[in-house]
Design a protein around this motif. Structure first.
Motif, PDB file in Angstrom:
ATOM      1  N   HIS A  82       0.346  -1.515  -0.023  1.00 32.11           N
ATOM      2  CA  HIS A  82      -0.001  -0.273   0.054  1.00 32.11           C
ATOM      3  C   HIS A  82       0.581   0.600  -0.011  1.00 32.11           C
ATOM      4  CE1 HIS A  82      -4.403  -1.331   1.276  1.00 32.11           C
ATOM      5  NE2 HIS A  82      -3.586  -2.238   0.325  1.00 32.11           N
ATOM      6  N   HIS A  83       1.989   1.044   0.278  1.00 35.25           N
ATOM      7  CA  HIS A  83       2.964   2.370   0.311  1.00 35.25           C
ATOM      8  C   HIS A  83       4.329   2.166   0.445  1.00 35.25           C
ATOM      9  CE1 HIS A  83       3.897   6.331   0.839  1.00 35.25           C
ATOM     10  NE2 HIS A  83       5.184   6.205   1.833  1.00 35.25           N
ATOM     11  N   ARG A  99       4.830  -0.785   3.871  1.00 36.34           N
ATOM     12  CA  ARG A  99       3.192  -1.117   4.783  1.00 36.34           C
ATOM     13  C   ARG A  99       2.666  -2.015   4.147  1.00 36.34           C
ATOM     14  NH1 ARG A  99       0.837   3.689   4.897  1.00 36.34           N
ATOM     15  NH2 ARG A  99      -0.931   3.642   3.390  1.00 36.34           N
ATOM     16  N   TRP A 100       2.140  -2.843   4.556  1.00 35.45           N
ATOM     17  CA  TRP A 100       1.481  -3.958   3.623  1.00 35.45           C
ATOM     18  C   TRP A 100       0.262  -4.743   3.671  1.00 35.45           C
ATOM     19  CZ3 TRP A 100       1.372  -8.246   6.297  1.00 35.45           C
ATOM     20  CH2 TRP A 100       2.777  -8.604   6.907  1.00 35.45           C
ATOM     21  N   MET A 126      -2.714  -6.881   8.284  1.00 37.19           N
ATOM     22  CA  MET A 126      -1.887  -5.261   8.231  1.00 37.19           C
ATOM     23  C   MET A 126      -0.898  -5.042   8.483  1.00 37.19           C
ATOM     24  SD  MET A 126      -3.343  -1.747   8.332  1.00 37.19           S
ATOM     25  CE  MET A 126      -2.121  -0.605   9.974  1.00 37.19           C
ATOM     26  N   ILE A 128       3.891  -3.821   8.785  1.00 34.66           N
ATOM     27  CA  ILE A 128       5.155  -2.890   7.689  1.00 34.66           C
ATOM     28  C   ILE A 128       6.396  -3.484   7.964  1.00 34.66           C
ATOM     29  CG2 ILE A 128       6.015  -0.680   8.895  1.00 34.66           C
ATOM     30  CD1 ILE A 128       3.621   0.656   9.499  1.00 34.66           C
ATOM     31  N   THR A 129       7.379  -3.388   7.035  1.00 33.73           N
ATOM     32  CA  THR A 129       8.281  -3.700   7.135  1.00 33.73           C
ATOM     33  C   THR A 129       9.040  -3.324   6.218  1.00 33.73           C
ATOM     34  OG1 THR A 129       7.417  -6.536   6.358  1.00 33.73           O
ATOM     35  CG2 THR A 129       9.295  -5.779   6.182  1.00 33.73           C
ATOM     36  N   HIS A 130      10.681  -2.894   7.410  1.00 37.19           N
ATOM     37  CA  HIS A 130      11.839  -2.194   7.069  1.00 37.19           C
ATOM     38  C   HIS A 130      12.782  -2.790   6.570  1.00 37.19           C
ATOM     39  CE1 HIS A 130      10.734   1.862   9.358  1.00 37.19           C
ATOM     40  NE2 HIS A 130       9.740   1.292   8.312  1.00 37.19           N
ATOM     41  N   ARG A 143      10.005  -7.013  10.914  1.00 36.40           N
ATOM     42  CA  ARG A 143       8.066  -7.031  10.021  1.00 36.40           C
ATOM     43  C   ARG A 143       7.320  -6.873  11.458  1.00 36.40           C
ATOM     44  NH1 ARG A 143       7.747 -12.679   7.432  1.00 36.40           N
ATOM     45  NH2 ARG A 143       9.565 -11.898   6.299  1.00 36.40           N
ATOM     46  N   TYR A 145       3.609  -7.133  12.271  1.00 38.38           N
ATOM     47  CA  TYR A 145       1.669  -7.061  11.436  1.00 38.38           C
ATOM     48  C   TYR A 145       0.582  -7.430  13.040  1.00 38.38           C
ATOM     49  CZ  TYR A 145       3.528 -11.935  11.837  1.00 38.38           C
ATOM     50  OH  TYR A 145       4.431 -13.161  12.042  1.00 38.38           O
TER      51      TYR A 145
END
Length: 171
Positions: A82-83, A99-100, A126, A128-130, A143, A145
Protein backbone atom coordinates in the motif's frame (compact mmCIF):
# COMPACT_ATOMS: atom_id res chain seq x y z
CA UNK A 1 -13.69 -18.72 -1.99
CA UNK A 2 -14.58 -15.07 -1.91
CA UNK A 3 -11.65 -13.18 -3.40
CA UNK A 4 -9.84 -12.63 -6.63
CA UNK A 5 -6.38 -14.12 -7.07
CA UNK A 6 -3.41 -11.77 -6.72
CA UNK A 7 -2.45 -9.70 -9.72
CA UNK A 8 -0.03 -11.41 -12.11
CA UNK A 9 2.28 -8.41 -11.88
CA UNK A 10 2.79 -6.05 -8.94
CA UNK A 11 1.68 -2.41 -9.03
CA UNK A 12 4.93 -0.49 -9.39
CA UNK A 13 3.24 2.92 -9.56
CA UNK A 14 3.82 3.37 -5.80
CA UNK A 15 7.61 3.25 -6.24
CA UNK A 16 9.75 6.28 -6.94
CA UNK A 17 13.20 4.60 -7.11
CA UNK A 18 14.68 1.50 -8.71
CA UNK A 19 15.26 -0.01 -5.25
CA UNK A 20 11.61 0.51 -4.32
CA UNK A 21 10.50 -1.13 -7.60
CA UNK A 22 12.90 -4.02 -6.96
CA UNK A 23 11.47 -4.44 -3.42
CA UNK A 24 7.86 -4.50 -4.64
CA UNK A 25 8.73 -7.06 -7.33
CA UNK A 26 10.47 -9.53 -5.03
CA UNK A 27 7.81 -9.16 -2.30
CA UNK A 28 5.17 -9.97 -4.91
CA UNK A 29 7.15 -13.00 -6.06
CA UNK A 30 7.66 -14.32 -2.52
CA UNK A 31 4.20 -13.70 -1.04
CA UNK A 32 1.91 -14.01 -4.08
CA UNK A 33 3.82 -16.40 -6.33
CA UNK A 34 5.28 -18.37 -3.38
CA UNK A 35 8.83 -18.11 -4.77
CA UNK A 36 10.52 -18.44 -1.37
CA UNK A 37 13.88 -19.15 -2.98
CA UNK A 38 14.03 -15.46 -3.90
CA UNK A 39 14.71 -14.70 -0.24
CA UNK A 40 18.18 -16.22 -0.61
CA UNK A 41 18.73 -14.02 -3.67
CA UNK A 42 17.84 -10.68 -2.04
CA UNK A 43 19.08 -11.20 1.54
CA UNK A 44 22.71 -11.29 2.59
CA UNK A 45 23.70 -14.71 4.00
CA UNK A 46 24.22 -13.05 7.41
CA UNK A 47 20.92 -11.12 7.35
CA UNK A 48 19.09 -10.60 10.63
CA UNK A 49 15.30 -10.73 11.06
CA UNK A 50 13.49 -8.90 13.85
CA UNK A 51 9.81 -9.82 14.12
CA UNK A 52 6.69 -10.15 16.24
CA UNK A 53 6.96 -11.68 19.70
CA UNK A 54 10.57 -10.47 19.90
CA UNK A 55 11.74 -12.94 17.26
CA UNK A 56 15.43 -12.45 16.51
CA UNK A 57 16.57 -14.71 13.69
CA UNK A 58 19.67 -15.03 11.57
CA UNK A 59 20.34 -16.23 8.01
CA UNK A 60 18.41 -17.32 4.94
CA UNK A 61 16.92 -20.51 6.38
CA UNK A 62 15.42 -18.74 9.42
CA UNK A 63 13.97 -15.91 7.32
CA UNK A 64 12.49 -18.37 4.81
CA UNK A 65 11.01 -20.39 7.71
CA UNK A 66 9.44 -17.27 9.27
CA UNK A 67 7.99 -16.12 5.94
CA UNK A 68 6.68 -19.59 5.13
CA UNK A 69 4.99 -19.69 8.53
CA UNK A 70 3.09 -16.49 7.78
CA UNK A 71 2.12 -17.65 4.29
CA UNK A 72 1.22 -21.10 5.65
CA UNK A 73 -1.46 -19.68 7.94
CA UNK A 74 -3.20 -17.93 5.06
CA UNK A 75 -2.03 -19.81 1.96
CA UNK A 76 -4.60 -18.23 -0.38
CA UNK A 77 -3.70 -14.70 0.72
CA UNK A 78 -3.19 -11.84 -1.68
CA UNK A 79 -0.27 -9.65 -0.58
CA UNK A 80 -0.58 -6.00 -1.58
CA UNK A 81 1.87 -3.18 -1.01
CA UNK A 82 0.00 0.00 0.00
CA UNK A 83 2.95 2.34 0.53
CA UNK A 84 6.70 2.28 0.06
CA UNK A 85 9.45 4.80 0.71
CA UNK A 86 13.23 4.76 1.00
CA UNK A 87 16.02 6.87 2.45
CA UNK A 88 19.80 6.73 2.64
CA UNK A 89 21.08 5.18 5.87
CA UNK A 90 23.77 6.54 8.23
CA UNK A 91 25.23 3.02 8.55
CA UNK A 92 25.58 2.81 4.78
CA UNK A 93 23.16 1.61 2.15
CA UNK A 94 19.46 2.45 2.11
CA UNK A 95 16.44 1.68 4.24
CA UNK A 96 13.12 0.85 2.61
CA UNK A 97 9.81 0.94 4.50
CA UNK A 98 6.79 -0.97 3.19
CA UNK A 99 3.20 -0.90 4.49
CA UNK A 100 1.29 -3.95 3.29
CA UNK A 101 -1.89 -5.98 3.62
CA UNK A 102 -2.43 -9.74 3.36
CA UNK A 103 -6.01 -10.85 2.77
CA UNK A 104 -7.12 -14.44 2.61
CA UNK A 105 -8.62 -17.28 4.59
CA UNK A 106 -7.30 -19.07 7.65
CA UNK A 107 -7.05 -22.44 5.92
CA UNK A 108 -3.54 -23.53 6.88
CA UNK A 109 -1.22 -24.09 9.79
CA UNK A 110 1.61 -21.65 10.30
CA UNK A 111 3.01 -18.90 12.43
CA UNK A 112 -0.46 -17.68 13.43
CA UNK A 113 -0.99 -20.93 15.34
CA UNK A 114 -2.62 -19.04 18.21
CA UNK A 115 -5.66 -18.95 15.90
CA UNK A 116 -5.94 -22.70 16.44
CA UNK A 117 -6.85 -25.24 13.79
CA UNK A 118 -7.71 -23.77 10.38
CA UNK A 119 -11.17 -22.23 10.47
CA UNK A 120 -11.69 -21.13 6.87
CA UNK A 121 -12.49 -17.64 8.15
CA UNK A 122 -11.48 -14.57 6.20
CA UNK A 123 -8.51 -12.69 7.67
CA UNK A 124 -6.92 -9.37 6.80
CA UNK A 125 -3.49 -8.65 8.26
CA UNK A 126 -1.89 -5.24 8.05
CA UNK A 127 1.86 -5.04 8.46
CA UNK A 128 4.88 -2.84 8.11
CA UNK A 129 8.33 -4.02 7.15
CA UNK A 130 11.60 -2.10 7.14
CA UNK A 131 14.51 -3.42 5.09
CA UNK A 132 18.13 -2.28 5.35
CA UNK A 133 19.91 -2.81 2.04
CA UNK A 134 23.71 -2.72 1.84
CA UNK A 135 25.65 -3.51 -1.31
CA UNK A 136 22.44 -4.60 -3.02
CA UNK A 137 21.42 -7.15 -0.36
CA UNK A 138 19.14 -6.96 2.68
CA UNK A 139 21.18 -7.12 5.88
CA UNK A 140 18.34 -6.42 8.36
CA UNK A 141 14.57 -6.80 8.31
CA UNK A 142 12.09 -5.51 10.89
CA UNK A 143 8.59 -6.96 10.33
CA UNK A 144 5.53 -6.23 12.42
CA UNK A 145 1.93 -7.17 11.79
CA UNK A 146 -1.26 -7.14 13.81
CA UNK A 147 -1.58 -10.68 15.19
CA UNK A 148 -4.22 -9.63 17.74
CA UNK A 149 -6.45 -8.31 14.97
CA UNK A 150 -6.21 -11.63 13.09
CA UNK A 151 -7.25 -13.50 16.23
CA UNK A 152 -10.20 -11.16 16.81
CA UNK A 153 -11.31 -11.49 13.17
CA UNK A 154 -11.34 -15.30 13.36
CA UNK A 155 -13.02 -15.46 16.79
CA UNK A 156 -15.74 -12.93 15.82
CA UNK A 157 -16.48 -14.91 12.64
CA UNK A 158 -16.72 -18.12 14.69
CA UNK A 159 -19.06 -16.43 17.18
CA UNK A 160 -21.26 -15.22 14.29
CA UNK A 161 -21.45 -18.81 12.99
CA UNK A 162 -22.51 -20.09 16.42
CA UNK A 163 -25.17 -17.38 16.69
CA UNK A 164 -26.48 -18.10 13.18
CA UNK A 165 -26.63 -21.84 13.93
CA UNK A 166 -28.52 -21.10 17.16
CA UNK A 167 -31.02 -18.89 15.33
CA UNK A 168 -31.53 -21.54 12.65
CA UNK A 169 -32.07 -24.21 15.29
CA UNK A 170 -34.72 -22.04 16.98
CA UNK A 171 -36.56 -21.43 13.69
Amino acid sequence: IGQYPPEAEPDLSLASTDLERHTIRWLHDVFNRKMLGNIAKVYAPTAQYHGPLMAELYGHAAIIHQTLGLIGSIPDAAFTVHHICSTPCEEGGEKVAVRWIMEGHHIGYGILNHLGAPTGKRVQIMGITHFHYKNGKIVDEWRVYDEASALVQVKLAQMADVKAASLNADA
